[in-house]
Structure formats: structure tokens, C-alpha cells
Scaffold this motif. Structure first.
Motif, short mmCIF file in Angstrom:
data_model
loop_
_atom_site.label_atom_id
_atom_site.label_comp_id
_atom_site.label_asym_id
_atom_site.label_seq_id
_atom_site.Cartn_x
_atom_site.Cartn_y
_atom_site.Cartn_z
N LYS A 78 -14.63 40.48 -5.85
CA LYS A 78 -13.85 41.88 -5.87
C LYS A 78 -14.07 42.60 -4.62
O LYS A 78 -13.11 43.36 -4.16
N MET A 129 -4.54 35.43 -7.12
CA MET A 129 -5.84 35.04 -7.84
C MET A 129 -5.55 34.71 -9.29
O MET A 129 -4.43 35.15 -10.00
N PHE A 172 -7.18 34.98 -12.70
CA PHE A 172 -8.40 35.81 -13.53
C PHE A 172 -8.84 34.93 -14.73
O PHE A 172 -7.91 34.14 -15.06
N ALA A 214 -5.24 37.70 -17.43
CA ALA A 214 -4.68 38.98 -16.98
C ALA A 214 -3.25 39.06 -16.77
O ALA A 214 -2.73 39.83 -15.79
N LEU A 215 -2.45 38.53 -17.58
CA LEU A 215 -1.06 38.54 -17.69
C LEU A 215 -0.60 39.91 -18.26
O LEU A 215 -1.26 40.52 -19.23
N PHE A 216 0.59 40.34 -17.65
CA PHE A 216 0.92 41.82 -18.15
C PHE A 216 1.63 41.58 -19.49
O PHE A 216 2.80 40.86 -19.44
N ASP A 217 1.16 42.19 -20.45
CA ASP A 217 1.61 42.00 -21.91
C ASP A 217 3.23 42.31 -22.09
O ASP A 217 3.78 41.89 -22.81
N LEU A 277 5.56 42.26 -20.01
CA LEU A 277 6.54 41.45 -19.37
C LEU A 277 6.64 40.01 -19.78
O LEU A 277 5.65 39.47 -20.16
N PHE A 301 6.23 38.34 -10.57
CA PHE A 301 5.94 39.79 -10.07
C PHE A 301 5.69 40.06 -8.63
O PHE A 301 6.52 40.99 -8.25
N GLY A 302 4.94 39.20 -8.15
CA GLY A 302 4.64 39.46 -6.74
C GLY A 302 5.67 39.36 -5.63
O GLY A 302 6.35 39.88 -4.83
N ARG A 329 1.45 32.09 -11.44
CA ARG A 329 1.54 33.56 -10.94
C ARG A 329 0.74 33.57 -9.67
O ARG A 329 0.94 34.28 -8.40
N ASP A 383 -11.21 32.85 -10.91
CA ASP A 383 -12.39 33.16 -11.45
C ASP A 383 -12.77 32.70 -12.86
O ASP A 383 -11.92 32.84 -13.73
#
Lengths: 256, 257
Positions: A48, A85, A87, A91-94, A96, A104-105, A154, A166
Motif C-alpha cells: 500500500k 492489483m 486484492f 475487492a470487486l465492485f458489488d 457492477l 472499469f479501468g 481486472r 495480495d
């Protein structure tokens, strides 16, 4: 030597708790470095700090020889475009769908048209072994292993120069963990990316790493090629890779 | 820890919290006015905060307006002032009860939801993921919520005011025996532009605080499910306090003289 990522004497403390205590580490271009170490030794804080999510108290972090340690968020845009990255929990966006997560990027950061980004997203999903029908689902409809694959898709969607993983196999069964390790190796080889992986999983180290480093009490106590990890002559490394309770690393366990 | 140390620690923590909140508010306002702008997210938030709050705000205003008319009639009887029902209802609803009740209802509904959503995103590293995907969380998450609340709350309060007055009108004409046209004339005659202005200004300020508290507590939550629960509670309580405090300040400033 020109390093892609270079950390020098990086310190970080939270209150009285010292997490990074002078980390010095270099990662060459195209190299895959795996950082091992017990829980709470500062592995995630180190990642981080490189990403700018945490600002170190002291020391220097350079990306492509550019000092980024205290770079303001507004000036990090070109630096951040180099990163991908994966995670620990994906850490996916719920809110979407899967393809929107992967794209996304491309859409938000690179300004690509949605139709083009969707095509790339589906291609990246295929790359990690997921069929196009998964693209319209939402993260809550997928298993943990599938979410990790989407997270990997992603992470590689924008073809980044640097990828961080990670604990990519934590919480997965051994077979799925091996599948993820294989995918990481293939994807990284395809992209020619520089990677740092943090893990407790020795099978990941043996599969993914060009070099390995061990973090203990906020310091890098060993750093060398993967082939030397079994002959490191370092008692801490030996104890960790063999998973022994006895040795110089003493866990703080309250006994009855 | 002795008593003086306790008081000192409390005030230092309070000042630090105010400082963090001020910096957060400043960053959020700057994010509203700097590109990129996420119009789709703004529209989503406007629907979520405004349109979906209409039933609860409308019902609150209707019942409060009706009860208010009955109370004023009964209270007014004691000094032969029953005829003031229409004028007092409209002034009370537009100046105070409309904005305050709508603000509190929206705070209960929206601040908590924002804190829970952003808090979950924080503890599951989704906010960190946004940063690694080169997207500013303040522009993507906070700015649309804040702007939507400031735009939508005045519209919501306008509707609440109309429905609140309607509640008083129904009780006044159907139960208390007022003539329809006399009631309406009294309502319109006693309403001034300044009343509506104060109502809308209050609504915009309340909207800002509702979104700010929900976003701030959610964004800074930590510690898993317990942390998200704490953030949700803190968001609602602090939004309530700020709404009531700012209402007092605006009322004293606008009508104190």
C-alpha cells in the motif's frame, strides 16, 4: 542497477506500533518477486505504501527512478496507470456486473467506449478461464475462486507494467490455488510485467517467484533467487518455509 | 486516568475529529467542481435520495400537518383564535416542520445507507481498488452523493411543504368546519417569499450535512462488520445533530430580527 521499483529505508508506524522498520528492496523490470512473512509483519503495508494508499513516515520509494513517496494523489495519475492489483478478497465492485468490473479501468481511467471495453473485458475473462456468460453476472453470484479470477482479469485488463498480488491463493482449495498460480504465471509472462506477490503459501512462491524476500518485524531479513530459498542458511526462512512452530520466530500464543 | 486527563483527551479527540471532517468536506466540495464528472452516478443518487424518499417524507408531512391543524385549533380555542389555523399551519410547516422533518427522515434513510455502503466498500478494499484503477474515490463516490443531496433535498422539502399544508387543509375543512376558500385564502395570504426561501436554504444545508455525515463515517470506517455498524450509527446521530443545530442557526439569522 536500474530498478522498476525501489524502496530504500522505508519506515511506517501506526501510533506506537512500528510496521515497517527500514525496508530496502529493489525489483528489476520484468522480475517476479514474492514477499513472504507471517501475518502482521508489514507485507500489505509495504504494497500500500508503493501504491500511495499509505504514506511512509520516512524513506524513499521510486518507480522507474521517479520519486513517488510523497507525491500528491492528483499527481499520481500517470504513475497509477502503470499498476494493476489483485486484492486478497478480490475487492470487486458489488454494484457492477462482472464485465463492468473488468472494464472499469478501461472506461473510467482510459476513457474507452463501453462497447470496445466490453469486448476487451470478455477477452480478459476468457484469458482467465471464464466464459462470456459470466460477464453479465454480479460478483455475489460467483464463488470465491471465480471472484479471484475476475479480480485477476481486472488487474491485467489495462495491460499494466506492474502488477501486485495480495495473497492470491488465500481461502482457496489447493487445486483452485494452483489454477490461480498458473494463471498468474501465464498472464505475467504474456504481459512481461514486473510483479510483487505477497503470500504465506509456499506453493505460490515455488511457482510464481523469480526472486523471494522475507519480511520479519518490518525488515527484509532475506532476499534471493527462488532456487536458493531452500538453502538460505537463514533460520527464520527455514522455519517459515517448513511451517515449524519451533525456531527463532515465536508466535504470541496465549496458552491455557 | 484522572478526570482532568479524561476531559483533555476528550477535547483533543473532538478537535481532531472536527479537523478531519473539515478537510474531508473541503476535498469533497473541490471534487464536485473538478472533472471528471460522473453524471450517471449523480442521476442515480438523485433518484435514490430524492425519488425513493418521497413516500416516507410525504407521509410524515401529511400526518404532521393534519395533527398540527388539530392542535392549533384546540389551543387557539382558549383565547378565541381558532381562525388562525390556516396561517399558523402554513408558517409552521414551511419555515420549520417541512424542512426539519424531511431532513431528519432523509438522514435516517440516506445517511445510514451511505455509511453502510461506503463502509462495506472500505473494509472489503473496494475503495483501495478504485485508487489502483486510477479513479479518485472522492470524485467517483463522494461528489455525486453530496451534490445529489444538495440538489434534491430542496425539491423534496417543497413537496413536503405542499403535502403538509394539504394535511392541515383536510383536517381544517373536513373535521374542524373551515370553509374551503377561506382556508385557502388564509394560507396564501400569510405565506411570504422569505418563508419559502428559508425553507429551501435549510433544505440545501440539511442535504449537504446528510450526505457529508453518511460519506464521512462510511469512508473512514474500519474493523469489519462492527466498524460498519458503528459508522452507520454515527452517521445518523451526527446528521440529526447537525440538522437541528444548523436549523437553529439559520432560523435565528433569518428571522431573529
Amino acid at each position: 542497477m536500474a530498478y522498476k521499483i525501489k524502496l530504500e529505508n522505508v519506515h511506517k508506524a501506526f501510533g506506537r506500533k512500528v510496521v515497517l522498520d527500514g525496508v530496502t528492496l529493489g525489483v528489476e523490470k520484468g522480475e517476479s518477486l514474492v514477499v513472504i512473512g507471517g501475518s502482521g509483519t508489514g507485507k500489505s503495508v509495504m504494497l500500500k505504501s508503493i501504491l500511495g494508499l499509505i504514506t511512509p513516515d520516512q524513506g524513499s520509494i521510486k518507480i522507474d527512478d521517479r520519486e513517488v513517496t510523497h507525491l500528491a494523489a492528483t499527481k499520481r495519475k500517470d504513475i497509477m496507470s502503470k499498476f494493476g492489483m489483485l486484492f486478497q478478497g478480490a475487492a470487486l465492485f458489488d454494484s457492477l456486473s462482472i464485465w463492468q468490473n473488468v472494464a472499469f479501468g478501461l472506461i473510467e481511467s482510459q476513457g474507452m467506449k463501453k462497447t470496445d471495453a466490453k469486448e476487451i473485458a470478455i477477452e480478459k475473462l476468457r484469458r482467465v478461464g471464464l466464459t462470456p456468460d459470466v460477464a453479465e453476472l454480479f460478483p455475489s453470484e460467483l464463488s470465491g475462486g471465480m471472484q479471484k479470477r475476475v479480480g485477476l482479469a481486472r488487474a491485467i485488463a489495462t495491460d499494466p507494467e506492474i502488477i501486485f498480488f495480495d495473497e492470491p491463493t488465500t481461502g482457496l482449495d489447493p487445486i483452485m490455488a494452483d489454477v490461480i498460480n498458473d494463471l498468474i504465471v501465464e498472464c505475467v509472462k504474456d504481459l512481461g510485467a514486473t510483479t510483487i506477490t505477497i503470500t504465506h503459501d509456499m506453493s505460490s512462491v515455488r511457482k510464481i517467484a523469480d526472486k523471494a524476500a522475507m519480511l520479519f518485524k518490518g525488515k527484509i531479513i532475506w532476499h534471493g533467487p527462488r532456487s536458493e530459498i531452500d538453502h538460505s542458511n537463514n533460520d527464520y526462512v527455514d522455519q517459515f518455509i517448513h511451517g515449524r512452530a519451533d525456531g527463532p520466530i515465536q508466535m504470541e500464543v496465549l496458552k491455557p | 486516568m484522572n478526570f482532568l486527563q479524561y476531559i483533555g483527551r476528550f477535547f483533543i479527540d473532538l478537535l481532531a475529529q472536527i479537523g478531519r471532517l473539515s478537510v474531508f468536506a473541503k476535498d469533497a466540495v473541490v471534487a464536485i467542481f473538478s472533472p471528471p464528472f460522473y453524471f450517471r452516478l449523480l442521476w442515480q443518487q438523485m433518484l435514490h435520495i430524492g425519488y425513493f424518499s418521497l413516500p416516507v417524507v410525504g407521509m410524515t408531512a401529511l400526518f404532521t400537518g393534519a395533527a398540527l391543524a388539530q392542535q392549533i385549533y384546540v389551543g387557539g380555542e382558549r383565547f378565541n383564535a381558532e381562525s388562525t389555523v390556516a396561517s399558523v399551519v402554513v408558517i409552521a410547516i414551511v419555515r420549520e416542520l417541512g424542512p426539519v422533518l424531511a431532513g431528519l427522515m432523509v438522514a435516517g434513510r440516506v445517511s445510514s445507507a451511505m455509511a453502510a455502503e461506503l463502509g462495506t466498500m472500505r473494509v472489503t478494499e473496494q475503495i483501495d481498488a478504485l485508487v489502483t484503477l486510477n479513479t479518485d474515490p472522492f470524485k467517483y463516490l463522494i461528489a455525486p452523493r453530496l451534490l445529489a443531496a444538495v440538489i434534491v433535498l430542496p425539491l423534496l422539502v417543497l413537496v413536503a411543504n405542499i403535502i403538509g399544508v394539504l394535511g392541515g387543509f383536510i383536517i381544517g375543512t373536513q373535521k374542524l368546519g373551515f370553509n374551503v376558500s377561506v382556508y385557502l385564502n388564509n394560507t396564501v395570504d400569510f405565506l411570504e417569499a422569505a418563508d419559502v426561501e428559508s425553507s429551501l436554504i435549510k433544505a440545501a444545508v440539511f442535504g449537504f450535512f446528510v450526505a457529508l455525515m453518511g460519506s464521512y463515517h462510511g469512508y473512514h470506517s474500519s474493523g469489519g462488520a462492527e466498524g460498519v455498524g458503528k459508522a452507520t450509527t454515527n452517521a445518523v446521530v451526527s446528521a440529526f445533530i447537525l440538522i437541528l443545530l444548523s436549523n437553529l442557526i439559520i432560523t435565528v439569522n433569518m428571522f431573529g430580527n
